[in-house]
Design a protein around this motif. Sequence first.
Motif, PDB file in Angstrom:
ATOM      1  N   PRO A  79      -4.888   8.157  -4.307  1.00 26.34           N
ATOM      2  CA  PRO A  79      -6.272   8.838  -4.101  1.00 26.34           C
ATOM      3  C   PRO A  79      -6.151  10.315  -4.196  1.00 26.34           C
ATOM      4  O   PRO A  79      -5.305  11.104  -3.552  1.00 26.34           O
ATOM      5  N   SER A 138      -9.687   7.125  -6.556  1.00 26.11           N
ATOM      6  CA  SER A 138     -10.255   6.651  -5.186  1.00 26.11           C
ATOM      7  C   SER A 138      -9.081   5.713  -4.584  1.00 26.11           C
ATOM      8  O   SER A 138      -9.043   5.583  -3.244  1.00 26.11           O
ATOM      9  N   ARG A 139      -8.832   4.788  -5.364  1.00 24.53           N
ATOM     10  CA  ARG A 139      -7.750   3.781  -4.816  1.00 24.53           C
ATOM     11  C   ARG A 139      -7.021   3.043  -6.033  1.00 24.53           C
ATOM     12  O   ARG A 139      -7.684   3.258  -7.155  1.00 24.53           O
ATOM     13  N   GLU A 146      -5.265  -0.884  -6.857  1.00 20.78           N
ATOM     14  CA  GLU A 146      -5.122  -2.150  -6.244  1.00 20.78           C
ATOM     15  C   GLU A 146      -4.144  -3.067  -7.354  1.00 20.78           C
ATOM     16  O   GLU A 146      -4.057  -2.616  -8.445  1.00 20.78           O
TER      17      GLU A 146
END
Length: 205
Positions: free
Chosen positions: A135, A154-155, A157
């Motif tokens: 991030p 932001s992220r 995964e």
Amino acid sequence: MVSLLLSVLLGCGTSGSASDRSTGAVSASVPASGVSARPTDAGSAAGETGAAAGAAAGQVADPVRIRVPAIGVSAPVVPLALAADGRLEAPKVFAETGWNVDGPEPGENGTAVIAGHVDSHTGPAVFFRLRELVPGDRVQVDRVDGSSAEFVVSRLERYPKDRLPSDEVYGPTGRPALRLITCGGTFDQARSSYRDNVIVFADLV
């Protein structure tokens, strides 16, 4: 806005042994509601060179290059269209990325998708280090008209390909969003493909 589901699949491998594999992009169902047809997009955000300029009406120019300084990426972006079977082909060149032309351009309202290979039989490919992003890292997408859009991560995964939450990944956000996608996890030698997708979530600055 298109309401049907699009089956958008990028191959993460070819048939054959792991030693001659050609690996690296995406396998996921993309709800069309998250990738609006470009002619009807409105309220999009257009970025000027060096920074995003904020909201602007209508569509923006096509992407031509992606730059991710944190992982040393500066690569062309080529258009990727859906094939007759609904699959999104992977970029033919391992040093290039591909943009889903059936979705919005990066910076338009909606979820834009840029995918790339993680490796090939000769070594690392363009998104080999995508899993290292954190991030706050920045992603710059340059356009054919000389403008650019800047996104902030932001992220990150990693999802099994057969259990990827399409709505979460590709669903509508109400704002310009970007997803960078490649393969990851362990390699399935029987299928000559990685088992997971690595997905970076980013928003327009």
